[in-house]
Design a protein around this motif. Sequence first.
Motif, PDB file in Angstrom:
ATOM      1  N   ARG A   1      35.230  33.817  40.012  1.00  0.00           N
ATOM      2  CA  ARG A   1      35.318  32.886  38.868  1.00  0.00           C
ATOM      3  C   ARG A   1      35.619  33.634  37.570  1.00  0.00           C
ATOM      4  O   ARG A   1      36.406  33.177  36.744  1.00  0.00           O
ATOM      5  N   LEU A   2      34.986  34.795  37.395  1.00  0.00           N
ATOM      6  CA  LEU A   2      35.236  35.592  36.193  1.00  0.00           C
ATOM      7  C   LEU A   2      36.659  36.145  36.193  1.00  0.00           C
ATOM      8  O   LEU A   2      37.288  36.253  35.132  1.00  0.00           O
ATOM      9  N   GLU A   3      37.182  36.469  37.373  1.00  0.00           N
ATOM     10  CA  GLU A   3      38.583  36.913  37.481  1.00  0.00           C
ATOM     11  C   GLU A   3      39.521  35.782  37.076  1.00  0.00           C
ATOM     12  O   GLU A   3      40.517  36.021  36.375  1.00  0.00           O
ATOM     13  N   LYS A   4      39.211  34.584  37.519  1.00  0.00           N
ATOM     14  CA  LYS A   4      40.044  33.415  37.208  1.00  0.00           C
ATOM     15  C   LYS A   4      40.147  33.210  35.695  1.00  0.00           C
ATOM     16  O   LYS A   4      41.175  32.804  35.176  1.00  0.00           O
ATOM     17  N   ASN A   5      39.059  33.522  34.986  1.00  0.00           N
ATOM     18  CA  ASN A   5      39.046  33.416  33.516  1.00  0.00           C
ATOM     19  C   ASN A   5      39.695  34.626  32.849  1.00  0.00           C
ATOM     20  O   ASN A   5      39.836  34.648  31.628  1.00  0.00           O
ATOM     21  N   GLY A   6      39.995  35.666  33.623  1.00  0.00           N
ATOM     22  CA  GLY A   6      40.588  36.875  33.065  1.00  0.00           C
ATOM     23  C   GLY A   6      39.573  37.817  32.432  1.00  0.00           C
ATOM     24  O   GLY A   6      39.936  38.729  31.703  1.00  0.00           O
ATOM     25  N   TRP A   7      38.293  37.626  32.752  1.00  0.00           N
ATOM     26  CA  TRP A   7      37.239  38.417  32.118  1.00  0.00           C
ATOM     27  C   TRP A   7      36.840  39.637  32.946  1.00  0.00           C
ATOM     28  O   TRP A   7      36.241  40.571  32.423  1.00  0.00           O
ATOM     29  N   VAL A   8      37.142  39.605  34.222  1.00  0.00           N
ATOM     30  CA  VAL A   8      36.817  40.698  35.138  1.00  0.00           C
ATOM     31  C   VAL A   8      37.997  40.858  36.091  1.00  0.00           C
ATOM     32  O   VAL A   8      38.700  39.897  36.391  1.00  0.00           O
ATOM     33  N   ARG A   9      38.206  42.087  36.563  1.00  0.00           N
ATOM     34  CA  ARG A   9      39.164  42.320  37.640  1.00  0.00           C
ATOM     35  C   ARG A   9      38.508  43.258  38.651  1.00  0.00           C
ATOM     36  O   ARG A   9      37.573  43.971  38.324  1.00  0.00           O
ATOM     37  N   ARG A  10      39.013  43.218  39.839  1.00  0.00           N
ATOM     38  CA  ARG A  10      38.526  44.122  40.886  1.00  0.00           C
ATOM     39  C   ARG A  10      39.516  45.258  41.063  1.00  0.00           C
ATOM     40  O   ARG A  10      40.717  45.067  40.933  1.00  0.00           O
ATOM     41  N   GLU A  11      38.974  46.432  41.360  1.00  0.00           N
ATOM     42  CA  GLU A  11      39.790  47.598  41.663  1.00  0.00           C
ATOM     43  C   GLU A  11      39.239  48.253  42.919  1.00  0.00           C
ATOM     44  O   GLU A  11      38.041  48.148  43.204  1.00  0.00           O
ATOM     45  N   GLU A  12      40.108  48.938  43.620  1.00  0.00           N
ATOM     46  CA  GLU A  12      39.667  49.735  44.764  1.00  0.00           C
ATOM     47  C   GLU A  12      38.801  50.869  44.243  1.00  0.00           C
ATOM     48  O   GLU A  12      39.058  51.420  43.181  1.00  0.00           O
ATOM     49  N   CYS A  13      37.787  51.226  45.002  1.00  0.00           N
ATOM     50  CA  CYS A  13      36.924  52.346  44.632  1.00  0.00           C
ATOM     51  C   CYS A  13      37.613  53.641  45.074  1.00  0.00           C
ATOM     52  O   CYS A  13      37.892  53.809  46.259  1.00  0.00           O
ATOM     53  N   PRO A  14      37.915  54.544  44.131  1.00  0.00           N
ATOM     54  CA  PRO A  14      38.644  55.759  44.495  1.00  0.00           C
ATOM     55  C   PRO A  14      37.870  56.687  45.431  1.00  0.00           C
ATOM     56  O   PRO A  14      38.474  57.400  46.227  1.00  0.00           O
ATOM     57  N   SER A  15      36.555  56.647  45.393  1.00  0.00           N
ATOM     58  CA  SER A  15      35.756  57.549  46.225  1.00  0.00           C
ATOM     59  C   SER A  15      35.377  56.946  47.576  1.00  0.00           C
ATOM     60  O   SER A  15      34.878  57.645  48.445  1.00  0.00           O
ATOM     61  N   ASP A  16      35.592  55.636  47.748  1.00  0.00           N
ATOM     62  CA  ASP A  16      35.217  54.967  48.988  1.00  0.00           C
ATOM     63  C   ASP A  16      36.180  53.802  49.207  1.00  0.00           C
ATOM     64  O   ASP A  16      36.098  52.786  48.520  1.00  0.00           O
ATOM     65  N   LYS A  17      37.068  53.947  50.143  1.00  0.00           N
ATOM     66  CA  LYS A  17      38.122  52.936  50.368  1.00  0.00           C
ATOM     67  C   LYS A  17      37.554  51.578  50.782  1.00  0.00           C
ATOM     68  O   LYS A  17      38.233  50.571  50.668  1.00  0.00           O
ATOM     69  N   ARG A  18      36.319  51.545  51.271  1.00  0.00           N
ATOM     70  CA  ARG A  18      35.716  50.267  51.647  1.00  0.00           C
ATOM     71  C   ARG A  18      35.126  49.552  50.440  1.00  0.00           C
ATOM     72  O   ARG A  18      34.907  48.351  50.475  1.00  0.00           O
ATOM     73  N   GLY A  19      34.841  50.281  49.381  1.00  0.00           N
ATOM     74  CA  GLY A  19      34.176  49.700  48.221  1.00  0.00           C
ATOM     75  C   GLY A  19      35.144  49.147  47.192  1.00  0.00           C
ATOM     76  O   GLY A  19      36.327  49.484  47.183  1.00  0.00           O
ATOM     77  N   GLN A  20      34.621  48.285  46.344  1.00  0.00           N
ATOM     78  CA  GLN A  20      35.390  47.737  45.239  1.00  0.00           C
ATOM     79  C   GLN A  20      34.601  47.908  43.956  1.00  0.00           C
ATOM     80  O   GLN A  20      33.374  47.934  43.964  1.00  0.00           O
ATOM     81  N   LEU A  21      35.346  47.998  42.876  1.00  0.00           N
ATOM     82  CA  LEU A  21      34.750  48.051  41.550  1.00  0.00           C
ATOM     83  C   LEU A  21      35.004  46.725  40.852  1.00  0.00           C
ATOM     84  O   LEU A  21      36.077  46.134  40.992  1.00  0.00           O
ATOM     85  N   ALA A  22      34.020  46.268  40.103  1.00  0.00           N
ATOM     86  CA  ALA A  22      34.221  45.156  39.168  1.00  0.00           C
ATOM     87  C   ALA A  22      34.439  45.799  37.812  1.00  0.00           C
ATOM     88  O   ALA A  22      33.681  46.684  37.405  1.00  0.00           O
ATOM     89  N   VAL A  23      35.485  45.363  37.111  1.00  0.00           N
ATOM     90  CA  VAL A  23      35.867  45.961  35.840  1.00  0.00           C
ATOM     91  C   VAL A  23      35.900  44.875  34.779  1.00  0.00           C
ATOM     92  O   VAL A  23      36.559  43.837  34.956  1.00  0.00           O
ATOM     93  N   LEU A  24      35.198  45.095  33.684  1.00  0.00           N
ATOM     94  CA  LEU A  24      35.224  44.167  32.555  1.00  0.00           C
ATOM     95  C   LEU A  24      36.532  44.360  31.804  1.00  0.00           C
ATOM     96  O   LEU A  24      36.844  45.465  31.350  1.00  0.00           O
ATOM     97  N   THR A  25      37.315  43.300  31.684  1.00  0.00           N
ATOM     98  CA  THR A  25      38.594  43.376  30.979  1.00  0.00           C
ATOM     99  C   THR A  25      38.373  43.315  29.472  1.00  0.00           C
ATOM    100  O   THR A  25      37.270  42.987  29.004  1.00  0.00           O
TER     101      THR A  25
END
Length: 179
Positions: free
Chosen positions: A98-122
């Motif tokens: 929902r926060l991504e839909k509003n453009g307030w957060v995006r997800r990124e791949e975790c560079p240290s763990d390919k299975r993990g994701q990061l939530a990033v505040l835009t």
Amino acid sequence: MTDRPVEDTQGGTARSLDDGPPRWLSDEEQATWRAYMHAATLLEDHLDRQLQRDAGMPHVYYGLLVQLSEAPRRRMRMTELAQSAKITRSRLSHAVARLEKNGWVRREECPSDKRGQLAVLTDDGFAMLKKSAPGHAAAVRGAIFDRLTPEQVVQLGDICRTIATGLQPATGADLPWLR
């Protein structure tokens, strides 16, 4: 009435039926418990309504934005964010969508763990947080701190920390945010 079934915990661990006779709450404890539950429910509703009205998001989403704003480079692993926010990973995933839909957060791949994701505040999310923070602070102040004496504020903090410490498991308990 002291013979009604009410949750009883000792040191953060629920008592089993084999631990002897139940320790019912006294009338004063029962009144305090109900007052706490009443206040907690009203407070969460008050903060939810204020944030929905002023920022178009529920209180839990605001808390996620705050967590991300305080994280290094405004990013956190999704599992750490769920743990910090005390919500299930499933609920976090829905909230981040929902926060991504509003453009307030995006997800990124975790560079240290390919299975993990990061939530990033835009930048837009940070701007929304800055815009909504003064109203939220006013709502919290009006609901809690303006009603208490300085001594009561200290007592409330001490009480909340004591309760949280007693409920925080020492090791890998089956907590919703660890699932």
